[in-house]
Design an enzyme around this catalytic site. Structure first.
Site, PDB file in Angstrom:
ATOM      1  N   VAL A 261       0.842  -1.202   0.000  1.00 61.94           N
ATOM      2  CA  VAL A 261       0.000   0.000   0.000  1.00 61.94           C
ATOM      3  C   VAL A 261       0.876   1.249   0.000  1.00 61.94           C
ATOM      4  CG1 VAL A 261      -2.122  -0.818   1.034  1.00 61.94           C
ATOM      5  CG2 VAL A 261      -0.179  -0.274   2.498  1.00 61.94           C
ATOM      6  N   GLY A 262       0.289   2.371  -0.385  1.00 62.08           N
ATOM      7  CA  GLY A 262       0.988   3.642  -0.272  1.00 62.08           C
ATOM      8  C   GLY A 262       1.527   4.149  -1.603  1.00 62.08           C
ATOM      9  N   VAL A 264       4.670   4.583  -2.847  1.00 59.65           N
ATOM     10  CA  VAL A 264       5.709   3.863  -3.595  1.00 59.65           C
ATOM     11  C   VAL A 264       5.067   2.722  -4.375  1.00 59.65           C
ATOM     12  CG1 VAL A 264       7.791   2.448  -3.440  1.00 59.65           C
ATOM     13  CG2 VAL A 264       7.554   4.452  -1.978  1.00 59.65           C
ATOM     14  N   GLU A 286      -2.938  -7.613  -2.772  1.00 59.11           N
ATOM     15  CA  GLU A 286      -3.818  -7.609  -1.622  1.00 59.11           C
ATOM     16  C   GLU A 286      -4.774  -6.426  -1.716  1.00 59.11           C
ATOM     17  OE1 GLU A 286      -1.956  -8.067   2.406  1.00 59.11           O
ATOM     18  OE2 GLU A 286      -2.470  -5.952   2.387  1.00 59.11           O
ATOM     19  N   GLY A 380       0.112  -7.653   5.021  1.00 55.02           N
ATOM     20  CA  GLY A 380       0.384  -8.829   4.202  1.00 55.02           C
ATOM     21  C   GLY A 380       1.835  -8.937   3.797  1.00 55.02           C
TER      22      GLY A 380
HETATM   23  O1  0RQ Z   1       5.686   9.491   8.949  1.00 54.73           O
HETATM   24  O2  0RQ Z   1       3.315   9.936   8.614  1.00 54.73           O
HETATM   25  O3  0RQ Z   1       4.641  11.234  10.287  1.00 54.73           O
HETATM   26  O4  0RQ Z   1       5.032  11.563   7.839  1.00 54.73           O
HETATM   27  O5  0RQ Z   1       6.506   6.563   8.529  1.00 54.73           O
HETATM   28  O6  0RQ Z   1       6.121   6.684   5.769  1.00 54.73           O
HETATM   29  O7  0RQ Z   1       7.390   7.345   3.754  1.00 54.73           O
HETATM   30  O8  0RQ Z   1       4.977   8.125   4.053  1.00 54.73           O
HETATM   31  O9  0RQ Z   1       5.618   5.723   3.505  1.00 54.73           O
HETATM   32  O10 0RQ Z   1       3.091   5.471   3.738  1.00 54.73           O
HETATM   33  O11 0RQ Z   1       4.553   3.868   2.399  1.00 54.73           O
HETATM   34  O12 0RQ Z   1       4.602   3.916   4.913  1.00 54.73           O
HETATM   35  C1  0RQ Z   1       6.509   1.030   6.220  1.00 54.73           C
HETATM   36  C2  0RQ Z   1       4.954   2.533   7.436  1.00 54.73           C
HETATM   37  C3  0RQ Z   1       5.707   3.093   5.123  1.00 54.73           C
HETATM   38  C4  0RQ Z   1       4.124   1.199   5.469  1.00 54.73           C
HETATM   39  C5  0RQ Z   1       5.345   1.949   6.090  1.00 54.73           C
HETATM   40  C6  0RQ Z   1       7.618   7.398   8.831  1.00 54.73           C
HETATM   41  C7  0RQ Z   1       7.527   8.498   7.794  1.00 54.73           C
HETATM   42  C8  0RQ Z   1       6.032   8.758   7.791  1.00 54.73           C
HETATM   43  C9  0RQ Z   1       5.031   6.736   6.646  1.00 54.73           C
HETATM   44  P1  0RQ Z   1       4.589  10.655   8.923  1.00 54.73           P
HETATM   45  P2  0RQ Z   1       6.009   7.077   4.234  1.00 54.73           P
HETATM   46  P3  0RQ Z   1       4.367   4.756   3.578  1.00 54.73           P
HETATM   47  C10 0RQ Z   1       0.337  -4.796   2.568  1.00 54.73           C
HETATM   48  C11 0RQ Z   1       1.645  -4.204   2.705  1.00 54.73           C
HETATM   49  C12 0RQ Z   1       3.990  -2.456   6.624  1.00 54.73           C
HETATM   50  C13 0RQ Z   1       2.801  -3.221   6.086  1.00 54.73           C
HETATM   51  C14 0RQ Z   1       2.921  -3.561   4.661  1.00 54.73           C
HETATM   52  C15 0RQ Z   1       3.707  -0.023   6.283  1.00 54.73           C
HETATM   53  C16 0RQ Z   1       5.468   7.367   7.961  1.00 54.73           C
HETATM   54  O13 0RQ Z   1       4.432   0.801   4.174  1.00 54.73           O
HETATM   55  O14 0RQ Z   1       2.966   0.075   7.232  1.00 54.73           O
HETATM   56  O15 0RQ Z   1       3.969  -3.604   4.054  1.00 54.73           O
HETATM   57  N1  0RQ Z   1       4.225  -1.222   5.898  1.00 54.73           N
HETATM   58  N2  0RQ Z   1       1.766  -3.824   4.069  1.00 54.73           N
HETATM   59  O16 0RQ Z   1       8.274   9.610   8.190  1.00 54.73           O
HETATM   60  C17 0RQ Z   1      10.897   6.781  11.674  1.00 54.73           C
HETATM   61  C18 0RQ Z   1      11.925   5.489  10.016  1.00 54.73           C
HETATM   62  C19 0RQ Z   1      10.810   5.759   9.174  1.00 54.73           C
HETATM   63  C20 0RQ Z   1       9.776   6.540   9.683  1.00 54.73           C
HETATM   64  C21 0RQ Z   1       9.284   5.954   7.643  1.00 54.73           C
HETATM   65  N3  0RQ Z   1      12.936   4.741   9.596  1.00 54.73           N
HETATM   66  N4  0RQ Z   1      11.903   6.012  11.248  1.00 54.73           N
HETATM   67  N5  0RQ Z   1       9.812   7.046  10.930  1.00 54.73           N
HETATM   68  N6  0RQ Z   1       8.862   6.638   8.720  1.00 54.73           N
HETATM   69  N7  0RQ Z   1      10.477   5.409   7.897  1.00 54.73           N
HETATM   70  C22 0RQ Z   1      -0.783  -3.792   2.893  1.00 54.73           C
HETATM   71  C23 0RQ Z   1      -1.766  -4.269   3.938  1.00 54.73           C
HETATM   72  O17 0RQ Z   1      -1.504  -5.163   4.614  1.00 54.73           O
HETATM   73  C24 0RQ Z   1      -3.112  -3.579   4.070  1.00 54.73           C
END
Ligand code: 0RQ
Length: 496
Positions: A261-262, A264, A286, A380
């Site tokens: 999701v998201g 990227v 998914e 997922g």
């Molecule tokens: O924080 O919201 O305060 O700005 O995490 O990061 O870069 O906007 O990216 O929305 O793609 O989320 C891994 C969380 C990335 C997501 C994750 C902070 C960043 C930001 C969001 P703000 P971005 P995304 C199947 C796939 C796990 C589940 C998965 C996720 C916020 O992709 O939940 O893969 N993945 N599901 O600033 C501190 C770091 C950080 C950080 C990012 N290293 N340290 N904060 N952030 N990296 C889908 C389903 O199952 C439904």
């Protein structure tokens, strides 16, 4: 709307949210439809209203995945949740989980339905599900997601149905199949992304229907941003890599794609729009987002399979205008099928998921910021990463305006081990770890994936680990978190 209840005996169950929600009391295990879309709205609003009016009660909430602020947000804020499982992404709920005010345990999304059927999560006291209609035989046609709903409806002792006013033409989009449980279970017979193996409706025992409500409430629209430079560069490198592997005959051009999701994830699929090499792709994923419709529109999708359709306002209108056309390409399945390790492995899915941080040996943290604070959950990502034909883990090389490096010496929490991760990608570069030793992986990830601001400090750490400790995966344990420590002290992983 009464015509939407085609099974006449159930018309007597029509009521309002206040009376329907009476069966939800302190201690109720509540199982709801919803998987980023397709969640009930009226019953959650009523529960929040009761709490605001002063009633004291706590329920345990189980969904398919996230349900946004429309459910998770208002129920968390109202203080009525004891437990919540699985994946969520709401800000208020996240805060309460991290304070210990709401109990949460993370699950691989593929495994929850089976756990519920086994009785591991307690009795399914009440199931609340959104549907577009009830068929002549008394079965349910779900809305924009399937998630765990078939199992929740099968197990729920009492069932509340929210009939949505979404187009009735959603009928035919879903493929409902509940697999057998162990021991002696048979294969899930999916051999191509498009295969339909079940029924287009969710079987329902009308005797357990407690109440039926009519709802005009809409899912919250997700907001997608146009792919930024970082997302675009990550997407380009993945497409270049796969193209190269296909040309070298190491990958088949027909393997299906999964993208998390998201933004990227959306950017990767958007990358196919301008790409001449990939003529027609299959998607076995998914959550299907806007980019899937764009690709269908230009004739680039042979089939798209998922557990939910999560569309922006604009894309949703387009979809509803021509459901009959999109229905030929799209199939929505229970999440235990869309995310089935067996099926993902059989199809050879190219799996792309996003990390919070990745370490130099390729271990991945997807869920806990600084090792402690839950972000959303594993979702997922584990189902797909562990079982994909090639598993990509992607992340921008930094977060928080460069103050945090996403490439670190050692991850502060492990969701996916180095053994589930094949390729690591940031906007700076891509490393295929499949034929590298851990030491070679560390060298390459530091050189290619890390942000230039952090390359030297990671390199120095790795060299020191090699010299002072050695081993198959060298680490200086007492310093492995020096970057995280510095961030916690100064708010920046870079030295002043
Ligand atoms: O924080 O919201 O305060 O700005 O995490 O990061 O870069 O906007 O990216 O929305 O793609 O989320 C891994 C969380 C990335 C997501 C994750 C902070 C960043 C930001 C969001 P703000 P971005 P995304 C199947 C796939 C796990 C589940 C998965 C996720 C916020 O992709 O939940 O893969 N993945 N599901 O600033 C501190 C770091 C950080 C950080 C990012 N290293 N340290 N904060 N952030 N990296 C889908 C389903 O199952 C439904």
């Amino acid at each position: 709307p009464i015509e939407r209840i085609r099974y006449l005996p159930l018309r007597g169950k029509i009521t309002d949210a206040v009376s329907a929600a009476q069966c939800i009391q302190d201690g109720t295990n509540l199982f709801i439809s919803g998987f980023t879309a397709g969640y009930p709205k009226l019953i959650p609003q009523e529960l929040a209203r009761r709490a605001r009016a002063g009633e004291r009660f706590k329920i345990n909430l189980f969904a398919g995945a996230s349900t946004e602020d429309t459910v998770d947000g208002i129920l968390a804020e109202a203080g009525v949740l004891a437990w919540r499982r699985p994946y969520m992404s709401d800000r208020i709920m996240r805060e309460k989980i991290n304070r210990g005010d709401i109990y949460f345990k993370d699950d691989h999304l593929s495994s929850l339905s089976e756990q519920v059927r086994a009785g591991n999560l307690g009795t399914a006291d009440v199931a609340v599900v959104e549907a577009v209609c009830i068929t002549e035989k008394g079965h349910l046609i779900p809305t924009m997601s399937v998630g765990n709903t078939p199992t929740y409806v099968r197990e729920g002792r009492r069932i509340i149905i929210e009939i949505s006013d979404l187009p009735i033409e959603l009928q035919g989009l879903h493929d409902i199949f509940i697999p057998e449980d162990p021991p002696y279970r048979m294969p899930i017979p999916i051999y191509r992304a498009a295969d339909r193996i079940g029924k287009p409706f969710i079987e329902l025992d009308p005797n357990r229907v407690e109440a039926i409500l009519f709802s005009r409430e809409q899912d919250r629209y997700p907001i997608f941003h146009e792919p930024d430079e970082v997302s675009r560069r990550i997407a380009e490198q993945i497409l270049d890599f796969v193209r190269h592997e296909i040309r070298k005959d190491r990958l088949s051009p027909t393997l299906p794609w999964q993208s998390g999701v998201g933004d990227v994830a959306n950017a990767v699929l958007a990358g196919f729009l301008e790409d001449d090499f990939f003529q027609e792709i299959e998607i076995y994923s998914e959550v299907l987002q806007d980019s899937v419709l764009d690709l269908i529109d230009i004739g680039k999708v042979r089939a798209a399979s998922g557990s939910s359709l999560t569309l922006s306002d604009k894309a949703r209108r387009r979809f509803f205008n021509e459901i009959y056309r999109y229905r030929e390409k799209i199939v929505l399945r229970p999440v235990e099928i869309s995310n089935s390790p067996e099926v993902i492995r059989r199809l050879g899915v190219l799996a792309i998921n996003t990390a919070i941080e990745v370490d130099i040996y390729g271990q991945v943290n997807s869920t806990h910021v600084m090792g402690t604070h839950l972000m959303n959950g594993i979702g997922g990502s584990g189902d797909f990463l562990r079982n994909g034909a090639v598993s990509f883990i992607v992340t921008p090389s930094t977060a928080k305006e460069g103050r945090i490096s996403a490439i670190v010496p050692m991850v502060t929490h492990v969701d996916h081990s180095e053994h589930s991760v094949d390729v690591v990608v940031t906007e700076n570069g891509l490393v295929d770890t499949r034929s590298l030793t851990p030491r070679q992986t560390a060298e390459q990830i530091i050189r290619r994936c890390a942000h230039p601001d952090y390359r030297d400090m990671l390199w120095d750490y790795f060299q020191r680990a090699l010299k002072e400790r050695g081993g198959h995966e060298p680490h200086v344990l007492e310093d492995a978190f020096f970057m995280h420590r510095r961030f916690m002290e100064t708010g920046d992983m870079r030295p002043r």
